[in-house]
Design a protein around this motif. Sequence first.
Motif, PDB file in Angstrom:
ATOM      1  N   UNK A  71       0.833  -1.206   0.000  1.00 26.95           N
ATOM      2  CA  UNK A  71       0.000   0.000   0.000  1.00 26.95           C
ATOM      3  C   UNK A  71       0.864   1.251   0.000  1.00 26.95           C
ATOM      4  N   UNK A  72       0.478   2.213  -0.830  1.00 23.51           N
ATOM      5  CA  UNK A  72       1.171   3.494  -0.876  1.00 23.51           C
ATOM      6  C   UNK A  72       0.228   4.552  -0.311  1.00 23.51           C
ATOM      7  N   UNK A  73       0.662   5.220   0.724  1.00 22.27           N
ATOM      8  CA  UNK A  73      -0.164   6.212   1.422  1.00 22.27           C
ATOM      9  C   UNK A  73       0.175   7.606   0.897  1.00 22.27           C
ATOM     10  N   UNK A  74      -0.840   8.320   0.394  1.00 26.50           N
ATOM     11  CA  UNK A  74      -0.644   9.672  -0.117  1.00 26.50           C
ATOM     12  C   UNK A  74      -1.309  10.697   0.803  1.00 26.50           C
ATOM     13  N   UNK A  75      -0.739  11.884   0.860  1.00 23.72           N
ATOM     14  CA  UNK A  75      -1.364  13.012   1.542  1.00 23.72           C
ATOM     15  C   UNK A  75      -2.194  13.741   0.486  1.00 23.72           C
ATOM     16  N   UNK A  76      -3.497  13.862   0.710  1.00 30.05           N
ATOM     17  CA  UNK A  76      -4.390  14.474  -0.271  1.00 30.05           C
ATOM     18  C   UNK A  76      -4.348  15.995  -0.168  1.00 30.05           C
ATOM     19  N   UNK A  77      -4.127  16.646  -1.301  1.00 29.66           N
ATOM     20  CA  UNK A  77      -4.160  18.113  -1.375  1.00 29.66           C
ATOM     21  C   UNK A  77      -5.155  18.482  -2.471  1.00 29.66           C
ATOM     22  N   UNK A 111       2.510  13.143  -2.111  1.00 27.74           N
ATOM     23  CA  UNK A 111       1.380  14.052  -2.310  1.00 27.74           C
ATOM     24  C   UNK A 111       0.539  13.626  -3.509  1.00 27.74           C
ATOM     25  N   UNK A 112      -0.786  13.606  -3.326  1.00 31.05           N
ATOM     26  CA  UNK A 112      -1.717  13.371  -4.428  1.00 31.05           C
ATOM     27  C   UNK A 112      -2.640  14.579  -4.522  1.00 31.05           C
ATOM     28  N   UNK A 113      -2.739  15.134  -5.721  1.00 30.00           N
ATOM     29  CA  UNK A 113      -3.591  16.295  -5.936  1.00 30.00           C
ATOM     30  C   UNK A 113      -4.974  15.810  -6.354  1.00 30.00           C
ATOM     31  N   UNK A 114      -5.998  16.273  -5.628  1.00 34.72           N
ATOM     32  CA  UNK A 114      -7.383  15.909  -5.914  1.00 34.72           C
ATOM     33  C   UNK A 114      -8.125  17.097  -6.513  1.00 34.72           C
ATOM     34  N   UNK A 115      -9.221  16.815  -7.209  1.00 36.10           N
ATOM     35  CA  UNK A 115      -9.903  17.834  -7.995  1.00 36.10           C
ATOM     36  C   UNK A 115     -10.945  18.663  -7.291  1.00 36.10           C
ATOM     37  N   UNK A 116     -10.976  18.682  -5.971  1.00 37.67           N
ATOM     38  CA  UNK A 116     -11.970  19.483  -5.242  1.00 37.67           C
ATOM     39  C   UNK A 116     -11.574  20.954  -5.279  1.00 37.67           C
ATOM     40  N   UNK A 117     -12.473  21.829  -5.667  1.00 38.78           N
ATOM     41  CA  UNK A 117     -12.167  23.249  -5.797  1.00 38.78           C
ATOM     42  C   UNK A 117     -11.902  23.569  -7.252  1.00 38.78           C
ATOM     43  N   UNK A 118     -11.469  24.795  -7.523  1.00 34.26           N
ATOM     44  CA  UNK A 118     -11.202  25.179  -8.910  1.00 34.26           C
ATOM     45  C   UNK A 118      -9.981  26.077  -8.985  1.00 34.26           C
ATOM     46  N   UNK A 119      -9.323  26.043 -10.159  1.00 29.08           N
ATOM     47  CA  UNK A 119      -8.176  26.907 -10.414  1.00 29.08           C
ATOM     48  C   UNK A 119      -8.631  28.077 -11.268  1.00 29.08           C
ATOM     49  N   UNK A 127       3.489  16.980  -8.301  1.00 28.19           N
ATOM     50  CA  UNK A 127       3.079  16.083  -7.215  1.00 28.19           C
ATOM     51  C   UNK A 127       3.428  14.653  -7.593  1.00 28.19           C
ATOM     52  N   UNK A 128       3.264  13.749  -6.642  1.00 26.11           N
ATOM     53  CA  UNK A 128       3.557  12.342  -6.886  1.00 26.11           C
ATOM     54  C   UNK A 128       2.429  11.640  -7.635  1.00 26.11           C
ATOM     55  N   UNK A 129       1.187  12.130  -7.450  1.00 27.47           N
ATOM     56  CA  UNK A 129       0.036  11.531  -8.130  1.00 27.47           C
ATOM     57  C   UNK A 129      -1.060  12.577  -8.301  1.00 27.47           C
ATOM     58  N   UNK A 130      -1.906  12.362  -9.305  1.00 31.62           N
ATOM     59  CA  UNK A 130      -3.024  13.265  -9.594  1.00 31.62           C
ATOM     60  C   UNK A 130      -4.269  12.447  -9.861  1.00 31.62           C
ATOM     61  N   UNK A 131      -5.434  12.979  -9.463  1.00 26.43           N
ATOM     62  CA  UNK A 131      -6.690  12.347  -9.864  1.00 26.43           C
ATOM     63  C   UNK A 131      -7.011  12.857 -11.269  1.00 26.43           C
ATOM     64  N   UNK A 132      -7.873  12.120 -11.996  1.00 29.59           N
ATOM     65  CA  UNK A 132      -8.219  12.505 -13.363  1.00 29.59           C
ATOM     66  C   UNK A 132      -8.878  13.880 -13.384  1.00 29.59           C
ATOM     67  N   UNK A 133      -9.770  14.134 -12.406  1.00 23.43           N
ATOM     68  CA  UNK A 133     -10.468  15.420 -12.361  1.00 23.43           C
ATOM     69  C   UNK A 133      -9.502  16.573 -12.091  1.00 23.43           C
ATOM     70  N   UNK A 134      -8.457  16.318 -11.300  1.00 20.96           N
ATOM     71  CA  UNK A 134      -7.464  17.356 -11.003  1.00 20.96           C
ATOM     72  C   UNK A 134      -6.669  17.704 -12.251  1.00 20.96           C
ATOM     73  N   UNK A 135      -6.236  16.680 -12.995  1.00 22.17           N
ATOM     74  CA  UNK A 135      -5.477  16.906 -14.228  1.00 22.17           C
ATOM     75  C   UNK A 135      -6.333  17.679 -15.220  1.00 22.17           C
TER      76      UNK A 135
END
Length: 148
Positions: A71-77, A111-119, A127-135
């Motif tokens: 298991x790889x544990x990410x900190x969600x941002x 770090x994993x970037x999640x898509x909650x919020x807007x740019x 980051x180390x990982x991204x969700x599809x919605x974030x990308x």
Amino acid sequence: MNLNSLRPAAGSTKTRKRIGRGPGSGLGGTSTRGHKGAKSRSGYSKKIGFEGGQMPLQRRVPKFGFKNINRVEYKAINLSVIQELSAAKNLSKVGINELIEAGFVSSNQLVKVLGNGSLTTKLEVEAHAFSKSAVAAIEAVGGNAVKL
């Protein structure tokens, strides 16, 4: 006052109990261990979890589930956090170092970037990982998602 006249304060020290030194001491015989039983014997040490012969809790409760060793544990941002950080510090690139300096993550976390919020601004996000919605959200504003 000399070094040879130094004494501890009155009542601050006690003499230790000299047990097992004969009946005249008052602490001979059983040497404060009571009568018979495992606890009175030399070499006695209770096993961890021993409950006096009763079936221990560890053996009464059944095994359950498993731990995935891969298991790889990410900190969600979230994107909202990245937007606030870039706006506050006027950044065009938000990476791991910026997140560490801001106190959102520690240096040993992934770090994993999640898509909650807007740019609202064009950013390069590392980051180390991204969700599809974030990308999708990062690229929609003309930004760039860089995977480490």
